[in-house]
Design a protein around this motif. Structure first.
Motif, PDB file in Angstrom:
ATOM      1  N   GLU A  73      13.284  14.935   5.581  1.00  0.00           N
ATOM      2  CA  GLU A  73      13.417  13.552   6.315  1.00  0.00           C
ATOM      3  C   GLU A  73      13.867  12.442   5.507  1.00  0.00           C
ATOM      4  O   GLU A  73      13.457  12.451   4.035  1.00  0.00           O
ATOM      5  N   THR A 118       5.563   6.478  -0.781  1.00  0.00           N
ATOM      6  CA  THR A 118       4.588   6.429  -2.143  1.00  0.00           C
ATOM      7  C   THR A 118       5.430   6.376  -3.216  1.00  0.00           C
ATOM      8  O   THR A 118       5.192   5.783  -4.442  1.00  0.00           O
ATOM      9  N   THR A 119       6.695   7.118  -3.231  1.00  0.00           N
ATOM     10  CA  THR A 119       7.464   7.079  -4.198  1.00  0.00           C
ATOM     11  C   THR A 119       8.318   5.752  -4.598  1.00  0.00           C
ATOM     12  O   THR A 119       8.351   5.342  -5.760  1.00  0.00           O
ATOM     13  N   LYS A 145       9.124  19.319  -2.211  1.00  0.00           N
ATOM     14  CA  LYS A 145      10.224  18.646  -1.476  1.00  0.00           C
ATOM     15  C   LYS A 145      11.443  19.278  -1.737  1.00  0.00           C
ATOM     16  O   LYS A 145      12.666  18.886  -1.448  1.00  0.00           O
ATOM     17  N   GLU A 185       4.049   3.770   9.248  1.00  0.00           N
ATOM     18  CA  GLU A 185       3.611   4.122   7.851  1.00  0.00           C
ATOM     19  C   GLU A 185       2.549   2.894   7.684  1.00  0.00           C
ATOM     20  O   GLU A 185       2.403   2.081   8.236  1.00  0.00           O
ATOM     21  N   GLY A 211      10.586   3.145   2.505  1.00  0.00           N
ATOM     22  CA  GLY A 211       9.341   3.107   2.161  1.00  0.00           C
ATOM     23  C   GLY A 211       8.804   4.265   1.609  1.00  0.00           C
ATOM     24  O   GLY A 211       9.654   5.011   1.158  1.00  0.00           O
TER      25      GLY A 211
HETATM   26  O1  F6P Z   1       8.938   6.574   5.423  1.00  0.00           O
HETATM   27  C1  F6P Z   1       9.639   6.099   4.575  1.00  0.00           C
HETATM   28  C2  F6P Z   1      10.153   7.433   3.565  1.00  0.00           C
HETATM   29  O2  F6P Z   1      11.052   6.506   2.699  1.00  0.00           O
HETATM   30  C3  F6P Z   1      10.871   8.434   4.420  1.00  0.00           C
HETATM   31  O3  F6P Z   1      12.272   8.249   4.789  1.00  0.00           O
HETATM   32  C4  F6P Z   1      10.683   9.481   3.275  1.00  0.00           C
HETATM   33  O4  F6P Z   1      10.532  10.859   3.845  1.00  0.00           O
HETATM   34  C5  F6P Z   1       9.242   9.117   2.722  1.00  0.00           C
HETATM   35  O5  F6P Z   1       9.139   7.746   2.996  1.00  0.00           O
HETATM   36  C6  F6P Z   1       9.009   9.634   1.519  1.00  0.00           C
HETATM   37  O6  F6P Z   1       7.540   9.359   1.413  1.00  0.00           O
HETATM   38  P1  F6P Z   1       6.789   9.661  -0.069  1.00  0.00           P
HETATM   39  O7  F6P Z   1       7.642   9.021  -1.247  1.00  0.00           O
HETATM   40  O8  F6P Z   1       5.651   9.080  -0.116  1.00  0.00           O
HETATM   41  O9  F6P Z   1       6.872  11.015  -0.333  1.00  0.00           O
END
Ligand code: F6P
Length: 255
Positions: A184, A66-67, A225, A95, A64
């Motif tokens: 994470e 936003t990326t 990040k 989320e 999951g």
């Molecule tokens: O919660 C799902 C996840 O893929 C996490 O494992 C990861 O740290 C995060 O989303 C990345 O989120 P974004 O792309 O919004 O920074």
């Protein structure tokens, strides 16, 4: 390729690939912390790799965030992906629905013209409930499908940002801080040395399951990040990283 040469991105890719011990690194120009289109460019790179490497009847597991949501947005219909089944890499991680792996798997499938299967499990499970749930035949079947994934696409987050986004308890936030959690991925929190300091209770693919996966694609950009990427990729990454220029430069100074 020409534009990449001009910005020195090809050199960045080679340096990152060597220092992180990966097979392939794609660096797109810009900083996704500052402009949304950069995330879309990373998403475009994900879509391109998925198209180029597609095999009939494969399973692609997606995480999951936003990326990955941007990657799903950038996907377009591709005959080679018609027999691909998209699945979430893990169940809910607390989320909003648009950022859940389930939703992203379904969106990617729709855009690519493939299939999807979803994992229906609630977020905040007690250990007892979790153990009962994983024994359910339907969940077992789904977990087997997820473990048969040929490709896994996942995001990486800054530990504090992710814990806050998941509305984690003050107790957990404190513990993560004390344990030096910095990044994470997959529901695992890592410290600077790439050691796991905490692991969420959600159901799905575990880090150990990645050993059987052909291609693991990590997608993460933005200078914020960099520490997380530098900590996690050397231990959990083995294949591909798609990132942006800001993160790439910051990672190299962090290593
Ligand atoms: O919660 C799902 C996840 O893929 C996490 O494992 C990861 O740290 C995060 O989303 C990345 O989120 P974004 O792309 O919004 O920074």
């Amino acid at each position: 390729p020409l534009i990449k040469e001009l910005f020195g991105l090809t050199e960045l890719e080679t340096r990152l690939q060597r220092s992180l011990g990966l097979k392939k690194v794609v660096v797109v120009p810009g900083d996704s912390d500052r402009s949304d289109w950069v995330k879309k460019e990373m998403g475009r790179a994900v879509a391109r790799i998925l198209k180029i490497t597609a095999r009939p009847n494969q399973v692609v597991a997606v995480a999951g965030g936003t990326t990955l949501a941007a990657a799903a947005e950038m996907m377009s219909a591709f005959p080679g992906l018609r027999e691909t089944t998209f699945v979430p890499a893990r169940g809910g991680l607390g989320e909003v629905v648009e950022l859940e792996a389930n939703y992203i798997a379904s969106l990617m499938a729709q855009k690519a013209g493939g299939h999807y299967r979803l994992l229906h499990v609630p977020d905040q499970l007690s250990e007892e409930a979790r153990q009962t749930l994983v024994k359910e035949p339907h969940i077992q079947e789904m977990l087997e499908l997820m473990r048969s994934a040929r490709i896994v696409v996942h995001g990486i987050g800054d530990a504090r940002a992710m814990a806050a986004r998941r509305k984690s308890s003050p107790g957990l936030l404190r513990r993560l801080e004390e344990d030096g959690a910095i990044g994470e991925a997959f529901g695992y929190y890592f410290n600077r040395r790439g050691e796991i300091v905490h692991r969420g209770r959600s159901i799905g693919l575990n880090l150990e399951d990645l050993v059987n996966v052909d291609k693991v694609i990590a997608v993460a950009g933005g200078a914020a990040k960099a520490e997380a990427v530098a900590a996690i990729l050397p231990v959990a990454g083995k294949d591909t990283l798609i990132t942006d220029e800001a993160a790439a430069r910051a990672v190299l100074t962090n290593l």
